[in-house]
Design a protein around this motif. Structure first.
Motif, mmCIF file in Angstrom:
data_model
loop_
_atom_site.group_PDB
_atom_site.id
_atom_site.type_symbol
_atom_site.label_atom_id
_atom_site.label_comp_id
_atom_site.label_asym_id
_atom_site.label_seq_id
_atom_site.Cartn_x
_atom_site.Cartn_y
_atom_site.Cartn_z
ATOM 1 N N VAL A 67 -4.815 3.323 -0.926
ATOM 2 C CA VAL A 67 -5.887 2.383 -1.261
ATOM 3 C C VAL A 67 -5.451 1.472 -2.406
ATOM 4 C CG1 VAL A 67 -8.039 3.399 -0.415
ATOM 5 C CG2 VAL A 67 -6.924 4.460 -2.362
ATOM 6 N N SER A 68 -5.204 0.207 -2.079
ATOM 7 C CA SER A 68 -4.733 -0.723 -3.113
ATOM 8 C C SER A 68 -5.558 -1.998 -3.048
ATOM 9 C CB SER A 68 -3.253 -1.024 -2.882
ATOM 10 O OG SER A 68 -3.118 -1.797 -1.722
ATOM 11 N N GLY A 69 -5.069 -3.035 -3.734
ATOM 12 C CA GLY A 69 -5.793 -4.302 -3.737
ATOM 13 C C GLY A 69 -5.665 -5.036 -2.413
ATOM 14 N N ALA A 113 6.125 2.899 -0.952
ATOM 15 C CA ALA A 113 6.415 3.255 -2.354
ATOM 16 C C ALA A 113 5.202 3.970 -2.963
ATOM 17 C CB ALA A 113 6.780 2.000 -3.147
ATOM 18 N N HIS A 114 3.987 3.481 -2.683
ATOM 19 C CA HIS A 114 2.793 4.181 -3.187
ATOM 20 C C HIS A 114 2.719 5.608 -2.621
ATOM 21 C CE1 HIS A 114 0.754 1.232 -5.612
ATOM 22 N NE2 HIS A 114 0.730 0.327 -4.664
ATOM 23 N N LEU A 115 3.209 5.772 -1.399
ATOM 24 C CA LEU A 115 3.198 7.088 -0.752
ATOM 25 C C LEU A 115 4.159 8.066 -1.461
ATOM 26 C CD1 LEU A 115 1.943 8.187 2.015
ATOM 27 C CD2 LEU A 115 4.180 7.724 3.001
ATOM 28 N N HIS A 154 9.330 -0.948 1.292
ATOM 29 C CA HIS A 154 7.965 -1.346 1.650
ATOM 30 C C HIS A 154 7.018 -0.903 0.536
ATOM 31 C CE1 HIS A 154 4.100 -1.421 3.753
ATOM 32 N NE2 HIS A 154 4.662 -2.229 4.632
ATOM 33 N N HIS A 155 6.212 -1.821 0.052
ATOM 34 C CA HIS A 155 5.357 -1.549 -1.105
ATOM 35 C C HIS A 155 4.415 -0.352 -0.892
ATOM 36 C CE1 HIS A 155 3.158 -2.582 -4.762
ATOM 37 N NE2 HIS A 155 2.046 -2.356 -4.086
ATOM 38 N N MET A 156 3.820 -0.257 0.303
ATOM 39 C CA MET A 156 2.869 0.842 0.534
ATOM 40 C C MET A 156 3.582 2.172 0.732
ATOM 41 S SD MET A 156 0.182 -0.724 -0.077
ATOM 42 C CE MET A 156 -1.005 0.588 0.132
ATOM 43 N N LEU A 202 -0.696 2.723 -10.134
ATOM 44 C CA LEU A 202 -0.695 1.254 -10.069
ATOM 45 C C LEU A 202 0.722 0.781 -9.764
ATOM 46 C CD1 LEU A 202 -2.959 0.948 -13.193
ATOM 47 C CD2 LEU A 202 -3.620 0.272 -10.895
ATOM 48 N N ASP A 203 0.871 -0.529 -9.524
ATOM 49 C CA ASP A 203 2.184 -1.034 -9.135
ATOM 50 C C ASP A 203 3.233 -0.766 -10.212
ATOM 51 O OD1 ASP A 203 1.023 -1.825 -6.847
ATOM 52 O OD2 ASP A 203 1.011 -3.967 -7.298
ATOM 53 N N ASN A 204 4.374 -0.265 -9.769
ATOM 54 C CA ASN A 204 5.422 0.086 -10.737
ATOM 55 C C ASN A 204 6.787 0.129 -10.063
ATOM 56 O OD1 ASN A 204 6.244 3.120 -10.136
ATOM 57 N ND2 ASN A 204 4.047 2.949 -9.772
HETATM 58 ZN ZN ZN Z 1 0.285 -1.633 -4.957
#
Ligand code: ZN
Ligand code: KG4
Length: 350
Positions: free
Chosen positions: A137-139, A116-118, A112-114, A310-312
């Motif tokens: 907090v993302s786009g 991953a940010h976590l 899950h993308h979010m 940022l996305d990676n």
């Molecule tokens: Zn993102």
């Protein structure tokens, strides 16, 4: 003893990225290609994003493998962002990763993308582990949660309309800055007086009670409308050029104020003085300063470096390591999901 080698692929929006990590935390190779095809349009064009991923993905993975000094057969597992995101963009990475995992007969890991940010800050700071209050907090998302442990998250609040990053992008467009708007607004704000305009702080008032439905929620579309009205007035009087950086700074201060105030509420109510911020907007220094100032010396604030905010692909491989450890392997008949639910997110009332 070295951990399993995991390839992580990210193609949910406008970054084509691949990373090889040695689980759980060592980044061996990492390549991020940011698409510049969208600049002309002032925002991400889904069809163009999907085509650009398709054109770049082989090269991006090859470079990441070369950096990591390994071949595909050395990989122990393949992880990919399954959602949320743009379906065409997601499918490029998802299909590519699934085909590779199938061909190599290795575990296939859907991320899950979010989430991953976590996990991203933990790649640079092994201490960035739950329990913590997290502001993502993302786009596309604005989410406040209480991470009790990895994989177990208590939902606190989210945006009712625009995401925080989306607000930055839309206000940037109003002010004539290029996409993506966040970095442009942050830079312009350095020259601005953030007290010049008093923009609204949506869903934030002193007498709000914890039981109120919007106690932890966010709303940014009214703030954007307020900025639009001021911009129109300034255009009319021919003073926008002189005021642009002040408008940017005042807008940025309003966003930082709301995000930090709601995060502080979560810290107080959960009694958890550890805070993590993730997603593209967490790269914003004004937001970080606001949080540091309000949290005080007792609390801890975790965030990733700008590259990992940022996305990676590295953050995707990092969650892949977690899924692998729990033997949560995605089946071969699975697919990407543009509105994938956040795994382990419990929506329970206080
Ligand atoms: Zn993102
Ligand atoms: O997490 P991310 O890279 O992609 C998504 O998952 O959406 O976040 C991108 C968002 C964009 O809206 C961008 O304008 C915003 O993050 N952003 C920033 C900054 N850098 C990127 N917003 C505020 N300040 C920044 N320095």
């Amino acid at each position: 003893m070295s951990g399993p080698l995991i390839l992580g692929l990210e193609t949910s929006c406008d970054e084509t990225s691949a990373a090889v990590i040695e689980a759980p935390l060592t980044i061996r190779g990492h390549v991020i290609h940011s698409q510049d095809e969208h600049t002309l349009y002032g925002g991400v064009v889904p069809e163009i994003a999907a085509r650009a991923h398709l054109q770049r993905i082989d090269e991006v993975v090859e470079q990441a493998l070369a950096e990591a000094d390994c071949r595909t057969r050395d990989l122990d597992a393949v992880a990919v962002t399954a959602g949320p995101g743009l379906i065409g963009a997601l499918l490029v990475g998802y299909s590519w990763a699934k085909a590779l995992a199938f061909a190599l007969d290795r575990p296939f890991l859907a991320v899950h993308h979010m989430e991953a940010h976590l996990f991203a800050p933990s790649l640079e700071n092994p201490g960035a582990t739950p329990p913590f209050v997290a502001l993502l907090v993302s786009g596309g998302h604005t989410l406040l949660l209480h991470a009790v442990e990895w994989g177990s998250y208590r939902f606190l609040g989210e945006t009712r309309d625009d995401a925080a990053g989306e607000a930055f992008d839309k206000v940037a467009k109003l002010l004539g800055f290029p996409y993506p708007g966040g970095p442009a607004i942050e830079e312009a704000s350095l020259e601005g007086d953030e007290t010049r305009y008093r923009f609204p702080r949506p869903m934030l008032s002193k007498n709000q009670l914890p039981a109120a439905a919007d106690f932890y929620d966010f709303s940014f579309s009214g703030l954007k409308t307020a900025v639009a009205a001021v911009v129109r007035e300034l255009e009319g009087s021919g003073t926008l050029d002189a005021e642009r950086c002040h408008v940017a700074a005042s807008f940025q201060a309003a966003v930082a104020d709301v995000l930090a105030a709601k995060t502080l509420r979560a810290v107080e109510k959960t009694g958890c003085p550890r805070v993590l911020i993730g997603g593209g907007v967490s790269a914003n220094k004004r937001l970080r300063a606001e949080l540091v100032g309000r949290l005080g010396a007792e609390a801890e604030l975790f965030h990733a470096s700008p590259r990992l905010s940022l996305d990676n692909g590295a953050m995707v491989a990092r969650v892949g390591a977690f899924r692998l450890e729990r033997h949560e392997i995605a089946p071969w008949n699975s697919s990407a999901d543009p509105s994938l639910p956040f795994p382990g997110l419990m929506r329970i009332s206080a």
